[in-house]
Design an enzyme around this catalytic site. Structure first.
Site, PDB file in Angstrom:
ATOM      1  N   ASP A  85      31.535  40.692 -37.185  1.00  0.00           N
ATOM      2  CA  ASP A  85      31.738  40.924 -38.305  1.00  0.00           C
ATOM      3  C   ASP A  85      32.223  39.598 -39.119  1.00  0.00           C
ATOM      4  O   ASP A  85      31.800  39.548 -40.396  1.00  0.00           O
ATOM      5  CB  ASP A  85      32.784  42.026 -38.799  1.00  0.00           C
ATOM      6  CG  ASP A  85      32.536  43.465 -38.253  1.00  0.00           C
ATOM      7  OD1 ASP A  85      31.339  43.578 -37.795  1.00  0.00           O
ATOM      8  OD2 ASP A  85      33.456  44.218 -38.417  1.00  0.00           O
ATOM      9  N   MET A 116      44.452  45.065 -36.664  1.00  0.00           N
ATOM     10  CA  MET A 116      43.608  45.500 -35.548  1.00  0.00           C
ATOM     11  C   MET A 116      42.498  44.684 -35.439  1.00  0.00           C
ATOM     12  O   MET A 116      41.838  44.298 -36.601  1.00  0.00           O
ATOM     13  CB  MET A 116      43.234  47.009 -35.702  1.00  0.00           C
ATOM     14  CG  MET A 116      42.312  47.419 -34.741  1.00  0.00           C
ATOM     15  SD  MET A 116      40.682  47.420 -34.882  1.00  0.00           S
ATOM     16  CE  MET A 116      40.206  48.913 -35.904  1.00  0.00           C
ATOM     17  N   GLU A 209      38.992  54.423 -28.129  1.00  0.00           N
ATOM     18  CA  GLU A 209      38.309  55.487 -29.158  1.00  0.00           C
ATOM     19  C   GLU A 209      37.151  56.241 -28.706  1.00  0.00           C
ATOM     20  O   GLU A 209      36.188  55.845 -28.475  1.00  0.00           O
ATOM     21  CB  GLU A 209      37.801  54.587 -30.204  1.00  0.00           C
ATOM     22  CG  GLU A 209      37.300  55.557 -31.345  1.00  0.00           C
ATOM     23  CD  GLU A 209      36.800  54.565 -32.684  1.00  0.00           C
ATOM     24  OE1 GLU A 209      37.272  53.569 -32.876  1.00  0.00           O
ATOM     25  OE2 GLU A 209      35.871  55.252 -33.455  1.00  0.00           O
ATOM     26  N   LYS A 211      34.282  59.157 -28.433  1.00  0.00           N
ATOM     27  CA  LYS A 211      33.053  59.604 -29.483  1.00  0.00           C
ATOM     28  C   LYS A 211      32.103  60.524 -28.283  1.00  0.00           C
ATOM     29  O   LYS A 211      31.941  60.013 -27.261  1.00  0.00           O
ATOM     30  CB  LYS A 211      32.518  58.602 -29.794  1.00  0.00           C
ATOM     31  CG  LYS A 211      31.613  59.020 -31.030  1.00  0.00           C
ATOM     32  CD  LYS A 211      30.791  57.903 -31.895  1.00  0.00           C
ATOM     33  CE  LYS A 211      29.683  58.555 -32.962  1.00  0.00           C
ATOM     34  NZ  LYS A 211      29.327  57.297 -33.511  1.00  0.00           N
ATOM     35  N   GLU A 245      39.189  59.337 -33.946  1.00  0.00           N
ATOM     36  CA  GLU A 245      38.712  59.236 -35.376  1.00  0.00           C
ATOM     37  C   GLU A 245      38.362  60.591 -35.719  1.00  0.00           C
ATOM     38  O   GLU A 245      37.611  61.559 -35.101  1.00  0.00           O
ATOM     39  CB  GLU A 245      37.181  58.486 -35.268  1.00  0.00           C
ATOM     40  CG  GLU A 245      36.546  58.545 -36.389  1.00  0.00           C
ATOM     41  CD  GLU A 245      35.296  57.534 -36.489  1.00  0.00           C
ATOM     42  OE1 GLU A 245      35.532  56.419 -36.330  1.00  0.00           O
ATOM     43  OE2 GLU A 245      34.243  58.021 -36.968  1.00  0.00           O
ATOM     44  N   HIS A 248      34.927  61.715 -35.083  1.00  0.00           N
ATOM     45  CA  HIS A 248      34.217  61.936 -33.523  1.00  0.00           C
ATOM     46  C   HIS A 248      34.940  63.395 -33.128  1.00  0.00           C
ATOM     47  O   HIS A 248      34.046  63.892 -32.364  1.00  0.00           O
ATOM     48  CB  HIS A 248      34.888  60.771 -32.802  1.00  0.00           C
ATOM     49  CG  HIS A 248      34.194  59.411 -33.296  1.00  0.00           C
ATOM     50  ND1 HIS A 248      34.669  58.454 -32.845  1.00  0.00           N
ATOM     51  CD2 HIS A 248      33.366  59.193 -34.371  1.00  0.00           C
ATOM     52  CE1 HIS A 248      33.874  57.346 -33.276  1.00  0.00           C
ATOM     53  NE2 HIS A 248      33.084  57.862 -34.285  1.00  0.00           N
ATOM     54  N   ASP A 273      41.597  56.267 -36.706  1.00  0.00           N
ATOM     55  CA  ASP A 273      40.423  56.261 -37.755  1.00  0.00           C
ATOM     56  C   ASP A 273      40.164  57.440 -38.613  1.00  0.00           C
ATOM     57  O   ASP A 273      39.882  58.504 -38.201  1.00  0.00           O
ATOM     58  CB  ASP A 273      39.080  55.850 -37.001  1.00  0.00           C
ATOM     59  CG  ASP A 273      38.793  54.427 -36.439  1.00  0.00           C
ATOM     60  OD1 ASP A 273      39.965  53.549 -36.769  1.00  0.00           O
ATOM     61  OD2 ASP A 273      37.953  54.194 -35.913  1.00  0.00           O
ATOM     62  N   ASP A 283      26.898  61.473 -37.093  1.00  0.00           N
ATOM     63  CA  ASP A 283      28.348  60.632 -37.417  1.00  0.00           C
ATOM     64  C   ASP A 283      28.249  60.292 -38.746  1.00  0.00           C
ATOM     65  O   ASP A 283      27.577  59.006 -39.187  1.00  0.00           O
ATOM     66  CB  ASP A 283      28.252  59.654 -36.471  1.00  0.00           C
ATOM     67  CG  ASP A 283      29.706  58.706 -36.606  1.00  0.00           C
ATOM     68  OD1 ASP A 283      30.662  59.441 -37.132  1.00  0.00           O
ATOM     69  OD2 ASP A 283      29.838  57.411 -36.190  1.00  0.00           O
ATOM     70  N   ASP A 285      30.937  59.484 -41.142  1.00  0.00           N
ATOM     71  CA  ASP A 285      31.671  58.585 -41.601  1.00  0.00           C
ATOM     72  C   ASP A 285      32.075  58.338 -43.090  1.00  0.00           C
ATOM     73  O   ASP A 285      31.827  57.446 -43.753  1.00  0.00           O
ATOM     74  CB  ASP A 285      31.483  56.969 -40.990  1.00  0.00           C
ATOM     75  CG  ASP A 285      31.514  56.879 -39.645  1.00  0.00           C
ATOM     76  OD1 ASP A 285      32.322  57.464 -39.048  1.00  0.00           O
ATOM     77  OD2 ASP A 285      30.733  56.026 -39.232  1.00  0.00           O
ATOM     78  N   ASP A 315      37.841  54.252 -41.400  1.00  0.00           N
ATOM     79  CA  ASP A 315      36.671  53.919 -40.754  1.00  0.00           C
ATOM     80  C   ASP A 315      35.427  54.746 -41.248  1.00  0.00           C
ATOM     81  O   ASP A 315      34.838  55.774 -40.741  1.00  0.00           O
ATOM     82  CB  ASP A 315      36.546  54.340 -39.035  1.00  0.00           C
ATOM     83  CG  ASP A 315      35.486  53.524 -38.477  1.00  0.00           C
ATOM     84  OD1 ASP A 315      34.872  52.843 -39.300  1.00  0.00           O
ATOM     85  OD2 ASP A 315      35.246  53.730 -37.239  1.00  0.00           O
TER      86      ASP A 315
HETATM   87  C1  GLT Z   1      31.426  51.738 -35.326  1.00  0.00           C
HETATM   88  C2  GLT Z   1      31.937  53.091 -34.759  1.00  0.00           C
HETATM   89  C3  GLT Z   1      33.442  53.528 -35.096  1.00  0.00           C
HETATM   90  C4  GLT Z   1      34.381  52.402 -34.199  1.00  0.00           C
HETATM   91  C5  GLT Z   1      34.345  51.013 -34.768  1.00  0.00           C
HETATM   92  C6  GLT Z   1      35.042  50.335 -33.568  1.00  0.00           C
HETATM   93  S1  GLT Z   1      32.573  50.364 -34.952  1.00  0.00           S
HETATM   94  O1  GLT Z   1      31.457  51.564 -36.665  1.00  0.00           O
HETATM   95  O2  GLT Z   1      31.253  54.035 -35.578  1.00  0.00           O
HETATM   96  O3  GLT Z   1      33.863  54.472 -35.043  1.00  0.00           O
HETATM   97  O4  GLT Z   1      35.749  52.777 -34.527  1.00  0.00           O
HETATM   98  O5  GLT Z   1      34.323  49.566 -32.821  1.00  0.00           O
HETATM   99 MN    MN Z   2      35.840  54.682 -35.470  1.00  0.00          MN
HETATM  100 MN    MN Z   3      32.355  57.395 -36.587  1.00  0.00          MN
END
Ligand code: GLT
Ligand code: MN
Ligand code: MN
Length: 417
Positions: A85, A116, A209, A211, A245, A248, A273, A283, A285, A315
């Protein structure tokens, strides 16, 4: 007469009144984000260009230094990033140095921190069949070396938490992997990163993290529970915790607040997150609190009442409908919703009727040990004697007042208390 009306034809239908919306002009309240609230965003979140599997970018790329200035203006505490990024893949060392200097200048000018950082182990084609759990050892070595570099970049900018999200760790064709071996390789990669951090004295902690799926059909370490169990098998378990997250766990159909509570219980909540997600969808977000407002409330209440002193990281990204202004509305909305829910959580604790409903439900009694004398033989005997004297029918027939308690939560959130 409906027939006459019908015969009179559409020319006689009165024109539709324009819809009239008379919204209340809401007064500006005190829910202004400030650095001490520890709100952070990823460069990839406010910099999201709106690309999705079906459509192209709708917003231009956001310069990292601009992101820093905008976030600081909005009252955020920090900004997080993936290696690429900030420093695009394939940059020369001169370009890398120039980019970092420019970014650091923006951080110094605004006081924004980098709490982070992480590695992008999912965008490059080389990771199409996995990164640290790819079958090919060369791909794995490429992934771990890239991670070492990203850890160096994270340390350079002062990050204390290093997130590992295994975006490509998983499979679609089940026969193409062996989950037990993949976990051996996952462990090997995390152990290598811990040794690397220790060797350089970076003092950084790693947050895994979980998922369940997307972008892979099935991903390894799919939930908080899986990741917690995995940590117990690592070489340096104290260095490794969780970055759960909201979206997730919700994608898995699980209760995110419970996942966070259990991570806290294991002293493994290293980062979080925050976003929003509806069960059974891709997903999403979304902006924090935009879906599942009750779940968001219970989560904020948990974090605030547990004395969580870490970051409140969002996030999430703006809807694809939005232009740049909409992105900053999105970022501000995440933070304001958090602050409003934190205020609701305090009101929840101060409300006498809610206190009464909590007493009826006996919530505080959960803190009383089942066996006050411990687990020894005498205590177990004592427990038996106490149980023998109980009135089972009375225990079985009483109500617990959960309907009233839950309705009070609804009324608090709807603003009538
Ligand atoms: C990506 C993902 C996220 C993660 C990020 C960290 S990148 O956007 O969907 O859930 O937290 O790698
Ligand atoms: Mn995330
Ligand atoms: Mn996500």
């Amino acid at each position: 007469n409906p027939t006459a009306h019908h015969q009179s034809g559409p020319a006689h239908v009165p024109p539709r009144e324009p819809a009239c919306h008379q919204w209340v002009n809401w007064p500006m309240s005190s829910f202004e984000p400030r650095p001490e609230h520890h709100f952070t965003f990823g460069l990839w979140t406010v910099g999201n260009t709106g690309r999705d599997p079906f459509g192209h970018e709708v917003r231009p790329p956001l310069d990292p230094a601009d992101a820093v200035h905008h976030l600081a203006d909005l009252g955020a505490y920090g900004v997080n990033f993936h290696d690429n990024d900030l420093v695009p893949h394939g940059s020369t060392s001169a370009e890398r140095a120039r980019i970092i200097t420019r970014f650091r200048t923006a951080l110094d000018a605004t006081g924004l921190k980098v709490p982070m950082a992480t590695t992008n182990l999912f965008s490059l084609p080389v990771f199409r069949a996995g990164a640290v759990t790819a079958n090919d050892p060369d791909v794995r070595r490429f992934a771990v070396a890239k991670t070492f570099d990203a850890i160096g970049l994270a340390a350079e900018l002062g990050a204390e938490v290093y997130v590992m999200w295994g975006g490509r760790e998983g499979v679609e064709a089940e026969a193409a992997t062996d989950v037990r071996l993949a976990l051996d390789r996952y462990k090997e990669a995390v152990d290598l990163c811990c040794e690397h951090i220790r060797h350089h004295g970076y003092g950084m902690r790693i947050a895994l993290e979980p998922k369940p799926n997307e972008p892979r059909g099935d991903m390894f370490l799919p939930t908080v529970g899986h990741a917690l169990a995995f940590i117990g098998e690592l070489e340096w378990p104290d260095m490794v915790g969780l970055n759960p997250e909201f979206a997730h766990e919700t994608m898995s159909g699980l209760n995110f607040t419970h996942a966070v509570a259990q991570a806290l219980w294991h002293r493994k909540l290293f980062h979080i997150d925050l976003n929003a997600q509806r069960i059974g969808r891709y997903d999403q977000d979304f902006r924090f609190g935009s879906e599942g407002i009750r779940d968001a409330f219970h989560l904020v209440r948990l974090l605030e009442s547990s004395g969580w002193d870490g970051m409140r990281h969002f996030d999430a990204h703006a809807y694809r409908t939005e232009d740049r202004d909409g992105v900053w509305e999105f970022a501000r909305g995440c933070m304001r919703t958090y602050l409003i829910l934190a205020e609701k959580a305090r009101r929840f604790d101060d409300d006498p009727e809610i206190a009464d409903a909590l007493a009826v439900a006996g919530v505080a009694d959960l803190a009383l040990p089942t066996s006050p004398g411990g687990t020894g033989a005498e205590a177990r005997e004592e427990l038996r004697r106490a149980a023998a004297g109980l009135d089972e029918a009375a225990l079985a027939t009483r109500g617990h007042g959960h309907e009233r308690l839950d309705q009070l939560v609804t009324e608090l959130l709807l603003g009538v208390r």
